[in-house]
Motif scaffolding. Structure first.
Motif, mmCIF file in Angstrom:
data_model
loop_
_atom_site.group_PDB
_atom_site.id
_atom_site.type_symbol
_atom_site.label_atom_id
_atom_site.label_comp_id
_atom_site.label_asym_id
_atom_site.label_seq_id
_atom_site.Cartn_x
_atom_site.Cartn_y
_atom_site.Cartn_z
ATOM 1 N N HIS A 145 18.279 7.473 51.736
ATOM 2 C CA HIS A 145 17.381 8.177 52.655
ATOM 3 C C HIS A 145 16.050 8.459 51.960
ATOM 4 O O HIS A 145 16.013 9.031 50.876
ATOM 5 C CB HIS A 145 18.018 9.480 53.135
ATOM 6 C CG HIS A 145 17.357 10.054 54.328
ATOM 7 N ND1 HIS A 145 16.182 10.757 54.257
ATOM 8 C CD2 HIS A 145 17.706 10.019 55.633
ATOM 9 C CE1 HIS A 145 15.829 11.144 55.468
ATOM 10 N NE2 HIS A 145 16.738 10.707 56.321
ATOM 11 N N PRO A 146 14.940 8.083 52.585
ATOM 12 C CA PRO A 146 13.643 8.143 51.892
ATOM 13 C C PRO A 146 13.054 9.534 51.676
ATOM 14 O O PRO A 146 12.223 9.705 50.781
ATOM 15 C CB PRO A 146 12.725 7.315 52.798
ATOM 16 C CG PRO A 146 13.346 7.408 54.146
ATOM 17 C CD PRO A 146 14.826 7.495 53.910
ATOM 18 N N THR A 147 13.473 10.534 52.449
ATOM 19 C CA THR A 147 12.802 11.834 52.332
ATOM 20 C C THR A 147 13.668 12.941 51.735
ATOM 21 O O THR A 147 13.206 14.068 51.628
ATOM 22 C CB THR A 147 12.285 12.302 53.707
ATOM 23 O OG1 THR A 147 13.404 12.486 54.577
ATOM 24 C CG2 THR A 147 11.304 11.302 54.293
ATOM 25 N N LEU A 148 14.892 12.650 51.362
ATOM 26 C CA LEU A 148 15.764 13.697 50.828
ATOM 27 C C LEU A 148 15.397 14.057 49.394
ATOM 28 O O LEU A 148 15.145 13.183 48.569
ATOM 29 C CB LEU A 148 17.229 13.259 50.851
ATOM 30 C CG LEU A 148 17.875 13.069 52.208
ATOM 31 C CD1 LEU A 148 19.328 12.664 52.027
ATOM 32 C CD2 LEU A 148 17.771 14.316 53.058
ATOM 33 N N THR A 149 15.389 15.348 49.117
ATOM 34 C CA THR A 149 15.203 15.808 47.745
ATOM 35 C C THR A 149 16.511 15.595 46.978
ATOM 36 O O THR A 149 17.579 15.478 47.579
ATOM 37 C CB THR A 149 14.849 17.305 47.709
ATOM 38 O OG1 THR A 149 15.971 18.046 48.213
ATOM 39 C CG2 THR A 149 13.595 17.611 48.522
ATOM 40 N N ARG B 214 19.081 18.212 48.115
ATOM 41 C CA ARG B 214 19.707 17.934 49.412
ATOM 42 C C ARG B 214 20.710 16.793 49.306
ATOM 43 O O ARG B 214 21.776 16.839 49.921
ATOM 44 C CB ARG B 214 18.648 17.639 50.479
ATOM 45 C CG ARG B 214 17.917 18.920 50.897
ATOM 46 C CD ARG B 214 16.823 18.675 51.898
ATOM 47 N NE ARG B 214 17.326 18.104 53.127
ATOM 48 C CZ ARG B 214 16.585 17.395 53.985
ATOM 49 N NH1 ARG B 214 15.309 17.164 53.730
ATOM 50 N NH2 ARG B 214 17.105 16.916 55.078
ATOM 51 N N ARG B 215 20.424 15.788 48.504
ATOM 52 C CA ARG B 215 21.394 14.700 48.293
ATOM 53 C C ARG B 215 22.697 15.267 47.712
ATOM 54 O O ARG B 215 23.785 14.910 48.144
ATOM 55 C CB ARG B 215 20.832 13.645 47.334
ATOM 56 C CG ARG B 215 19.742 12.788 47.908
ATOM 57 C CD ARG B 215 19.302 11.729 46.876
ATOM 58 N NE ARG B 215 17.940 11.330 47.039
ATOM 59 C CZ ARG B 215 17.488 10.494 47.958
ATOM 60 N NH1 ARG B 215 18.311 9.979 48.813
ATOM 61 N NH2 ARG B 215 16.210 10.185 48.028
ATOM 62 N N THR C 53 18.653 21.308 57.898
ATOM 63 C CA THR C 53 17.875 20.071 58.014
ATOM 64 C C THR C 53 18.726 18.823 57.774
ATOM 65 O O THR C 53 18.187 17.769 57.423
ATOM 66 C CB THR C 53 16.699 20.094 57.022
ATOM 67 O OG1 THR C 53 17.212 20.278 55.696
ATOM 68 C CG2 THR C 53 15.725 21.216 57.348
#
Length: 152
Positions: A46-50, A53-54, A91
């Protein structure tokens, strides 16, 4: 031998090199493992996960259907805070497959869901909390008379 098999029979058959038995639970475990691998890959790509969050979403995948954890327990496991875990849940782009609905408040109440957290009784549960409750009920989680999850 009857058509049904006991767990002892499955264990015995599984230890035999020529046994080729597949039970419904074996198939479900394989399906679940395949799905877990699929979501682990999606989380990784996923391109926007910190990175945080991962980690949260990967940890969520370890909470089995019909079971639950708390924001606090997740925070302890991730060496973080319950609020940070809650923000990651709010989110979650993979819900409900990455099961944020299985995370509850420390007192076993539903807590928030989809960014909505209504604590006051006069505000009601809200549609999202009702959805969270229904998802848990569908998985076999039970609630006491106060609306808190049974068990520890």
């Amino acid at each position: 031998m009857t058509a049904t098999t006991t767990s002892e029979q499955r264990v015995s058959a599984a230890s035999s090199p020529t046994a080729e038995t597949t039970t419904k639970s074996d198939t479900k475990t394989t399906d679940t493992s395949t799905q877990t691998q699929k979501y682990l890959r999606r989380i990784s790509l996923h391109p926007t996960l910190t990175p945080f969050r991962r980690r949260v979403y990967r940890a969520l995948l370890s909470v089995p259907e019909g079971r639950w954890t708390t924001y606090s327990a997740m925070a302890t496991y991730l060496n973080s805070s319950a609020r940070a875990v809650g923000n990651a849940m709010r989110t979650n782009p993979f819900a409900p497959e990455v099961p944020c609905h299985r995370v509850l408040a420390a007192d076993r109440s539903l807590g928030g869901y989809k960014g909505e957290w209504k604590v006051s009784k006069h505000l009601g549960n809200g549609k999202f909390r009702d959805e969270k409750r229904l998802r848990l009920l569908d998985e076999g989680v039970t609630f006491d008379g106060d609306g808190k999850v049974d068990g520890y």
